[in-house]
Design an enzyme around this catalytic site. Structure first.
Site, PDB file in Angstrom:
ATOM      1  N   ASP A 174       0.860  -1.171   0.000  1.00 39.30           N
ATOM      2  CA  ASP A 174       0.000   0.000   0.000  1.00 39.30           C
ATOM      3  C   ASP A 174       0.898   1.224   0.000  1.00 39.30           C
ATOM      4  O   ASP A 174       1.901   1.250   0.720  1.00 39.30           O
ATOM      5  CB  ASP A 174      -0.863   0.007   1.274  1.00 39.30           C
ATOM      6  CG  ASP A 174      -2.306   0.327   0.972  1.00 39.30           C
ATOM      7  OD1 ASP A 174      -2.548   1.434   0.452  1.00 39.30           O
ATOM      8  OD2 ASP A 174      -3.178  -0.507   1.259  1.00 39.30           O
ATOM      9  N   ASP A 275      -3.221   4.634  -2.249  1.00 41.14           N
ATOM     10  CA  ASP A 275      -4.330   5.075  -1.412  1.00 41.14           C
ATOM     11  C   ASP A 275      -4.870   6.440  -1.882  1.00 41.14           C
ATOM     12  O   ASP A 275      -4.086   7.375  -2.086  1.00 41.14           O
ATOM     13  CB  ASP A 275      -3.804   5.193   0.032  1.00 41.14           C
ATOM     14  CG  ASP A 275      -4.900   5.386   1.043  1.00 41.14           C
ATOM     15  OD1 ASP A 275      -5.716   4.473   1.199  1.00 41.14           O
ATOM     16  OD2 ASP A 275      -4.928   6.461   1.696  1.00 41.14           O
ATOM     17  N   GLU A 333      -6.451   3.620  -5.838  1.00 38.39           N
ATOM     18  CA  GLU A 333      -7.766   3.724  -5.195  1.00 38.39           C
ATOM     19  C   GLU A 333      -8.287   5.113  -5.561  1.00 38.39           C
ATOM     20  O   GLU A 333      -7.669   6.115  -5.210  1.00 38.39           O
ATOM     21  CB  GLU A 333      -7.643   3.586  -3.678  1.00 38.39           C
ATOM     22  CG  GLU A 333      -9.005   3.514  -3.018  1.00 38.39           C
ATOM     23  CD  GLU A 333      -9.050   4.099  -1.613  1.00 38.39           C
ATOM     24  OE1 GLU A 333     -10.003   3.787  -0.893  1.00 38.39           O
ATOM     25  OE2 GLU A 333      -8.163   4.874  -1.234  1.00 38.39           O
ATOM     26  N   HIS A 404     -11.188  -3.645   2.945  1.00 36.14           N
ATOM     27  CA  HIS A 404     -11.188  -3.342   4.374  1.00 36.14           C
ATOM     28  C   HIS A 404     -12.031  -2.114   4.712  1.00 36.14           C
ATOM     29  O   HIS A 404     -12.112  -1.734   5.876  1.00 36.14           O
ATOM     30  CB  HIS A 404      -9.742  -3.121   4.835  1.00 36.14           C
ATOM     31  CG  HIS A 404      -9.126  -1.939   4.141  1.00 36.14           C
ATOM     32  ND1 HIS A 404      -8.894  -1.917   2.785  1.00 36.14           N
ATOM     33  CD2 HIS A 404      -8.724  -0.740   4.609  1.00 36.14           C
ATOM     34  CE1 HIS A 404      -8.368  -0.749   2.457  1.00 36.14           C
ATOM     35  NE2 HIS A 404      -8.258  -0.014   3.545  1.00 36.14           N
ATOM     36  N   ASP A 405     -12.652  -1.478   3.710  1.00 35.00           N
ATOM     37  CA  ASP A 405     -13.417  -0.251   3.946  1.00 35.00           C
ATOM     38  C   ASP A 405     -14.918  -0.427   3.792  1.00 35.00           C
ATOM     39  O   ASP A 405     -15.658   0.559   3.822  1.00 35.00           O
ATOM     40  CB  ASP A 405     -12.969   0.829   2.942  1.00 35.00           C
ATOM     41  CG  ASP A 405     -11.579   1.354   3.234  1.00 35.00           C
ATOM     42  OD1 ASP A 405     -11.153   1.289   4.397  1.00 35.00           O
ATOM     43  OD2 ASP A 405     -10.920   1.819   2.286  1.00 35.00           O
TER      44      ASP A 405
HETATM   45  C1  NOJ Z   1      -8.489   4.699   1.967  1.00 35.23           C
HETATM   46  C2  NOJ Z   1      -8.141   3.495   2.773  1.00 35.23           C
HETATM   47  O1  NOJ Z   1      -8.547   2.354   2.100  1.00 35.23           O
HETATM   48  C3  NOJ Z   1      -8.818   3.671   4.118  1.00 35.23           C
HETATM   49  O2  NOJ Z   1      -8.765   2.520   4.910  1.00 35.23           O
HETATM   50  C4  NOJ Z   1      -8.175   4.840   4.805  1.00 35.23           C
HETATM   51  O3  NOJ Z   1      -8.848   5.101   6.010  1.00 35.23           O
HETATM   52  C5  NOJ Z   1      -8.207   6.096   3.941  1.00 35.23           C
HETATM   53  N1  NOJ Z   1      -7.888   5.839   2.565  1.00 35.23           N
HETATM   54  C6  NOJ Z   1      -7.221   7.103   4.443  1.00 35.23           C
HETATM   55  O4  NOJ Z   1      -5.909   6.658   4.219  1.00 35.23           O
END
Ligand code: NOJ
Length: 605
Positions: A174, A275, A333, A404-405
């Protein structure tokens, strides 16, 4: 063409980004795209639309949208091409969230590599393991060159890279470079000393404590600004109060980032997941966000940074300076990036990113992650038809349902859990037979569902806790605020991986796990699954998703029942059943059943 208030709605729709923005706004409003395709609406001038909607959208809306559109001169290419082969188009990825994979950091992951190898995984995306105070589980990095103590040492990291490579697998780390932790030495020095070389690495603004520099809000609740009274200064954080946004305008910062990326690549890492990478270029002067867009998107200010003026430029530089020398892979992302902007970010000739994650399929129109509702798979079908039909061989797609989100997709579709296992298998079939690169999230392969949380005390995630606080401030009771958090909390996906369940499913021939293993192995020997042309069949049918993958070495037909009722199979005559989510694969399609057939002839049916 520059757009202005004299332009018409149809000009806006013909602009690649304009269409994306309109579709996004309509999606949030829960309205159909047909609205803008109506010729009467299409011929309206924007100034008329402004007059008609002024009250609702408030001042600055049209300026904000036109400002965004006028920075993008390019359009996605329209002519059909054949995609070039690449390892990352053929690979099956697996995301490891280190905190909850085994609970034993890097050594724990190393112990599970044989499991992943047997599952058929080719590459791992590892969520952050860098040194971090863990305000946001590692997405707040204190030292890019160090490993978080509780996850192990740099030696463990090197062992992991070697152990993966020994098995012919790859590692994608990441890369969190929109922000750092406030405990990073750059931030600490920059805050303490106005003349620090790191001062312009961040967004600082002098001022009074009662007047933040703009109206942007944070994704994790409250304002997007911290005030430091000792220094009479504000600093920007789009995420938690400890995740300070980096200022990519600074050439010295960019050089530090490229140096660090090269350092990891020289260690043997094969690529990065970037990210929130589309947030790195902010509009100059950090202007206020439009309140209407803010309300719609739930966060104020997003239109000022989700597709900033220098995004493409920075990505090209990053690729040239850091990725290219190592032939490294990148997946961005990119929340909020729509179909056309996504193609501009990923078309190979532009040399920006290899892949992006588009999230528009994760919620149905008009709903957001924290809404409690039942997901309709027809939305998923339409998303794929629209996106996968549009690319014309330019760019490549990611295929994923979890990370994970997000809460677990199977629970969103069927909150009762009655069909969880059939749904898990159905999603597996789509993920491994549609055109794109599959990203499996830990637990998908055993059909993991949402967690049965019953109180806010069980919720640890900084985002959910921040939003919960916002709800209390808005006047919701603690019970009501918890209920709102429950549907969307990221903790559902962050629960510990259930290894006893893995062991159990390993022994059961009809389990989700064994099904995944079979599907992945079969995919590896089926070129049509990766490079075959994709042809959707029966596009308007609400109940089923059907398509062919056509390849000179053999073609397949896939049909999936998108609902809980029994429906007729329409497999072409002569098609041979290969594998499916129910045992027999004959007769009518059972609830959420998915089947794969071999087509009788090698040429188009
Ligand atoms: C996206 C990530 O996937 C998430 O888990 C994170 O909280 C935010 N970006 C901030 O880095």
């Amino acid at each position: 063409m520059q757009l202005g208030l004299e332009s018409r709605v149809k000009d806006l729709c013909n602009h690649p980004l304009g269409r994306d923005i309109i579709e996004k706004l309509l999606l949030q409003l829960g309205k159909s795209n047909r609205w803008v395709d109506n010729p009467i609406v299409g011929n309206l001038r924007l100034k008329t639309l402004k007059r008609l909607t002024g009250k609702k959208v408030g001042p600055g809306f049209f300026d904000a949208v036109l400002g965004l559109l006028n920075i993008e001169p390019d359009s996605p290419k329209a002519e059909e091409i054949t995609p070039e082969p690449a390892w990352w188009k053929e690979a099956v990825f697996y995301q490891v969230y280190p905190r909850s994979f085994t609970g034993q950091g890097l050594p724990g992951i190393i112990k599970k590599l044989d499991y992943l190898h047997k599952l058929g995984i080719d590459a791992i995306w590892l969520s952050p393991v860098y040194d971090s105070p863990n305000d946001d589980n590692g997405y707040d990095i204190r030292d890019y060159y160090g490993i978080m103590q509780e996850f192990g040492t740099m030696e463990d990291m090197e062992t992991l890279i070697a152990a993966l490579h020994d098995r012919g697998m790859k590692l994608v780390m990441d890369l969190v470079v929109n922000h750092t932790s406030d405990e990073h030495h750059w931030f600490k020095e920059a805050l303490a000393d106005e003349s620090s070389p790191y001062r312009d690495f961040y967004f600082f603004q002098k001022g009074n404590s009662d007047k933040p520099p703009n109206n942007w809000t944070s994704f994790f609740g409250g304002l997007a600004w911290n005030y430091y009274p000792g220094n009479n200064i504000w600093a920007l954080h789009l995420f938690s109060k400890k995740q300070m946004d980096l200022n990519w305008e600074s050439a010295a910062l960019r050089e530090e980032i490229y140096k660090m990326v090269r350092w990891w690549l020289a260690k043997g890492v094969d690529g990065f997941r970037l990210d929130v990478i589309n947030y790195i270029s902010k509009f100059e002067g950090l202007p206020d966000g439009n309140e209407f867009i803010g309300e719609l998107m739930k966060y104020t200010g997003v239109e000022r940074y989700f597709y900033g003026p220098k995004l493409h430029e920075y990505l090209r530089e990053l690729r040239k300076e850091a990725f290219e020398p190592y032939n490294a892979f990148s997946v961005g992302e990119t929340p909020g990036i729509g179909l056309r902007a996504g193609r501009l970010l990923t078309d190979a000739y532009r040399k920006e990113l290899d892949l992006i994650f588009n999230f528009d399929h994760l919620e149905v129109p008009g709903k957001t992650r924290f809404d409690d509702y039942k997901y309709d798979l027809y939305h998923l079908k339409n998303f794929y038809i629209k996106h996968l039909n549009a690319d014309k061989g330019h760019g490549w797609h990611t295929l994923f349902f979890n990370n994970h989100d997000n809460p677990r997709m199977v629970s969103k579709i069927d909150p009762s859990g009655e069909y969880a296992k059939s749904l898990a298998k159905l999603l597996a079939v789509l993920q491994l037979t549609l055109r794109g690169t599959p990203f499996i999230y830990q637990g998908d392969e055993i059909g993991a569902e949402n967690e049965p949380f019953t109180s806010i005390e069980q919720i640890v995630d900084v985002e959910s806790r921040g939003i919960y606080e916002d709800y209390l401030v808005e006047g919701l009771s603690p019970e009501a605020a918890f209920k709102r958090i429950l549907a969307g909390t990221r903790d559902h996906a962050r629960a510990m991986m259930k290894w006893e369940e893995v062991a159990r499913q390993q022994e059961e021939c009809e389990s989700v796990l064994v099904f995944y293993q079979r599907l992945i192995q079969w995919r590896k020997n089926t070129p049509s699954c990766v490079y075959g042309a994709l042809e959707f069949v029966d596009e308007k049918n609400r109940d089923a998703l059907r398509y062919k993958r056509i390849h000179e070495d053999g073609s397949i037909f896939v049909e999936a029942n998108l609902c809980a009722k029994i429906i007729k199979s329409t497999a072409p005559t002569g098609a041979t059943f290969l594998l499916g989510s129910y045992k027999n694969g004959v007769g009518d399609l059972q609830p959420y059943e998915a089947r794969v057939y071999e087509l009788s002839s090698k040429k188009r049916e």
